[in-house]
Design a protein around this motif. Structure first.
Motif, PDB file in Angstrom:
ATOM      1  N   ASP A  62     -15.887   9.801   2.064  1.00 33.68           N
ATOM      2  CA  ASP A  62     -15.349   9.509   0.749  1.00 33.68           C
ATOM      3  C   ASP A  62     -14.828   8.073   0.859  1.00 33.68           C
ATOM      4  OD1 ASP A  62     -15.120  10.905  -1.656  1.00 33.68           O
ATOM      5  OD2 ASP A  62     -13.031  11.459  -1.325  1.00 33.68           O
ATOM      6  N   HIS A  64     -13.407   5.189  -1.541  1.00 34.31           N
ATOM      7  CA  HIS A  64     -13.050   4.822  -2.901  1.00 34.31           C
ATOM      8  C   HIS A  64     -12.532   3.388  -3.015  1.00 34.31           C
ATOM      9  CE1 HIS A  64     -13.724   8.896  -4.026  1.00 34.31           C
ATOM     10  NE2 HIS A  64     -12.651   9.390  -3.450  1.00 34.31           N
ATOM     11  N   HIS A  70     -10.329  10.042 -10.743  1.00 42.30           N
ATOM     12  CA  HIS A  70     -10.414  10.879  -9.536  1.00 42.30           C
ATOM     13  C   HIS A  70      -9.101  10.797  -8.749  1.00 42.30           C
ATOM     14  CE1 HIS A  70     -12.435  12.840  -6.135  1.00 42.30           C
ATOM     15  NE2 HIS A  70     -12.142  11.820  -5.348  1.00 42.30           N
ATOM     16  N   HIS A  84      -6.468   8.916  -2.043  1.00 40.73           N
ATOM     17  CA  HIS A  84      -6.991   9.252  -0.714  1.00 40.73           C
ATOM     18  C   HIS A  84      -8.226   8.411  -0.434  1.00 40.73           C
ATOM     19  CE1 HIS A  84      -9.347  11.594  -3.577  1.00 40.73           C
ATOM     20  NE2 HIS A  84     -10.329  11.519  -2.696  1.00 40.73           N
TER      21      HIS A  84
HETATM   22 ZN   LIG Z   1     -12.345  11.465  -3.282  1.00 37.78          ZN
END
Ligand SMILES: [Zn+2]
Length: 201
Positions: A62, A64, A70, A84
């Protein structure tokens, strides 16, 4: 005439996909999955013992940059989550227990939006996970990692939709919530995912 055997041009090739083993999802992180450390140690042990039975070892992250809604200061834990896995932060790095593995590909997803499936991401050279598997003539994928009820589920369902044989080794996965994990297993099962454990051949 029955029983004719069509020879395969290549043996069935196998990929092992470890979903999002990133520090922010471990105990002490902003979005911890309970049992993550123990599960990651089991994944590392499995890779040591059986990793060479796979033609491709892939990890997803993941990753970002600005994923919009989100991330939220008031997350609902359904479509919005605490901050996160911000790109290039320590929390987005592969957890120490798996940091030394030799990955054939690293797939990053969710740069500008929430992305649960590894099939939404790409490697550094721009290859998607689907392209990578196709290029390598992969037929069979094993999916493990975090979390069973979110990104493991999404990755496994996409792999099935693309026609791969998919096994999710649940003993090498950890889920966020027991009820959504139960529902995820049911959805994967309905889609034709199998659940052989890591100790089965
Ligand atoms: Zn995420």
């Amino acid at each position: 005439m029955s029983g004719a055997v069509v020879p395969r041009l290549s043996p069935e090739r196998r990929a092992f996909i470890v979903v999002d083993p990133q520090s922010d999802f471990f105990e002490g992180g902003p979005l911890p999955v309970s049992g993550a450390t123990e599960t990651a140690e089991s994944i590392a042990r499995y890779l040591r013992d059986r990793g060479d039975t796979f033609d491709l070892r892939i990890v997803t992250q993941d990753w970002h940059v600005d994923p919009g809604g989100h991330w939220s200061d008031n997350p609902d834990y359904v479509t919005s989550w605490p901050v996160h896995c911000a790109a290039n932060t320590g929390g987005a790095q592969i957890h120490a227990s798996l940091a030394d593995e030799k990955w054939d590909a690293v797939i990053r997803k969710g740069l500008h939006e929430g992305a649960y499936s590894g099939f939404e991401g790409a490697s550094d050279d721009g290859s998607t996970l689907a392209e990578l598997l196709a290029t390598n003539d992969v037929h069979y994928v094993t999916v493990v990692g975090f979390a069973t009820d979110h990104c493991v589920k999404a990755t496994a369902l996409d792999a099935r939709a693309l026609g791969f044989d998919v096994n999710v080794a649940l003993d090498l996965c950890a889920g966020v919530d027991p009820e959504t994990t139960r529902l995820a297993i049911s959805a994967m099962s309905e889609a034709g995912v199998t659940f052989a454990t890591s100790s089965e051949p």
